[in-house]
Motif scaffolding. Structure first.
Motif, PDB file in Angstrom:
ATOM      1  N   GLU A  94      -2.717  -1.937   0.654  1.00 15.26           N
ATOM      2  CA  GLU A  94      -3.450  -0.667   0.581  1.00 15.26           C
ATOM      3  C   GLU A  94      -4.892  -0.836   1.054  1.00 15.26           C
ATOM      4  O   GLU A  94      -5.419   0.011   1.790  1.00 15.26           O
ATOM      5  N   ALA A  95      -5.531  -1.936   0.648  1.00 13.25           N
ATOM      6  CA  ALA A  95      -6.911  -2.181   1.086  1.00 13.25           C
ATOM      7  C   ALA A  95      -6.976  -2.398   2.596  1.00 13.25           C
ATOM      8  O   ALA A  95      -7.913  -1.933   3.267  1.00 13.25           O
ATOM      9  N   SER A 126      -1.667  -3.939  -3.606  1.00 14.71           N
ATOM     10  CA  SER A 126      -3.034  -3.445  -3.427  1.00 14.71           C
ATOM     11  C   SER A 126      -3.709  -4.087  -2.212  1.00 14.71           C
ATOM     12  O   SER A 126      -4.609  -3.495  -1.607  1.00 14.71           O
ATOM     13  N   ASN A 186       0.739  -8.904  -3.709  1.00 15.66           N
ATOM     14  CA  ASN A 186       0.184  -7.737  -4.406  1.00 15.66           C
ATOM     15  C   ASN A 186       0.107  -6.542  -3.449  1.00 15.66           C
ATOM     16  O   ASN A 186      -0.498  -6.638  -2.379  1.00 15.66           O
TER      17      ASN A 186
END
Length: 370
Positions: free
Chosen positions: A240-241, A237, A235
């Motif tokens: 990004e986190a 995300s 994923n």
């Protein structure tokens, strides 16, 4: 008596509602369990349907020879004009393979020396190439096709010709000081000079790898595809986190990408160990098994013995790979799981005690309640 009836009339609706709620909850739980079971059964059925052709093929064509080779490894097989004569000899074939035979044990040791660096290089190279191919935005399809094309050609006569040329080069090198030629071929490289001064054996091993690097790259096609598939399933995300938490590319690689590709790395490593071992020009044990299979006088018994020893060694290597790629749980999670197991045991013990008390009360009600 009238007051007792009024109290019963007052208390019965509350008790009935409580019992209804408990029964409703139990029914809902049962329905959920049934749904989960049916979903799991559907998933199992689809998996078995995909595996059905292989299972049928293995049961029809491979299972009997697979089991019969165990018996042949304990026998002496001779081909005569009337057919095959099979004499049971016990473990004499295994003793001869390790003690009396001068070919099998050196071939097995050479295979172990070959399989470890080859597998590591194939897995690491395929991961690097797959990672770079996922980062490239233009020309992805063409580059993936170029790297996967050797896998298509490998099944044909081209790969056998390449391996035959490599085998001829090795035999020629053996005639004229193989180790000296391989180290001298890379003597002009400064890094190889440093490695040779530190460890000549390591330098010769690296020279062997560089000599057969073209063949090693042929085995990276399917691992590259599997690594690309695994990288695409991560994923975005999560990355990004991690970037928001000020993680650099190196930390993201070691803390997110590699741990999430552990299971795919396990499959690729096992596949590479099996795939590399199936070429007789690379694997000396496989070549020895083929030679013994072709011998008419007492050849099949030795071939079956060598095959089973080789199979056991491969299974040990696969077991080591499973241990290396095994998911290690943190200590706090292990402690929680132990506490949960203890609580479950205590709950089961309490349920057993309550059930025993109810049975005892029921027996007393039958005896003295009337």
């Amino acid at each position: 008596m009238a007051e007792d009836k009024k109290k019963a009339a007052v208390t019965t609706p509350e008790t009935t509602t409580a019992s209804e709620t408990t029964t409703a909850l139990t029914k809902e739980k049962k329905v959920k369990k049934k749904k989960m079971r049916t979903y799991q059964q559907r998933q199992d059925r689809t998996g078995y349907m995909f595996m059905a052709p292989w299972i049928l093929g293995f049961a029809l064509f491979t299972l009997f020879p697979f089991v019969f080779t165990i018996y042949l490894s304990f026998t002496n097989v001779k081909k005569t004009t009337l057919g095959y004569e099979i004499d049971f000899t016990g473990i004499s074939n295994y003793i001869e393979a390790f003690v009396k035979n001068t070919e099998f044990l050196p071939a097995l040791l050479e295979y172990l020396k070959m399989i470890v660096p080859y597998t590591c290089i194939v897995v690491v190279l395929s991961f690097i190439i797959a990672y770079l191919l996922c980062k490239i935005k233009t020309g992805k399809g063409i580059l993936r096709t170029i790297y996967f094309l050797p896998v298509v050609i490998m099944s044909g006569p081209v790969m056998t010709q390449i391996l035959a040329v490599e085998n001829a080069a090795e035999t020629a090198a053996e005639q004229v000081s193989e180790a000296v030629m391989k180290t001298n071929a890379y003597s002009n490289i400064f890094i190889m000079q440093i490695i040779h001064s530190y460890s000549p054996a390591l330098a010769t091993g690296l020279a062997d790898i560089f000599d057969q690097l073209s063949i090693i790259l042929w085995f990276t096609g399917i691992p590259i595809v599997l690594f690309i598939n695994g990288l695409q399933k991560i994923n975005p995300s999560i990355y990004e986190a991690a970037k928001i938490d000020s993680a650099n590319a190196w930390q993201i690689m070691w803390k997110i990408t590699i741990p999430m590709l552990k299971q795919i790395g396990l499959i690729i490593t096992v596949f590479t160990v099996i795939q590399i071992g199936m070429f007789n020009s690379i694997n000396p044990v496989y070549k020895l098994i083929e030679e013994k299979t072709g011998e008419t006088g007492s050849g099949l018994g030795y071939a079956a013995t060598y095959a089973w020893i080789y199979s056991i060694v491969v299974l040990i290597i696969v077991g080591i790979v499973f241990l290396l790629f095994k998911d290690r749980k943190p200590k706090d999670i292990k402690a929680r799981q132990k506490q949960e197991k203890k609580l479950k045991k205590l709950e089961k013990q309490q349920q057993k005690r309550l059930a025993a008390q109810r049975r005892h009360q029921a027996k007393e009600a039958k005896l003295y309640g009337k």
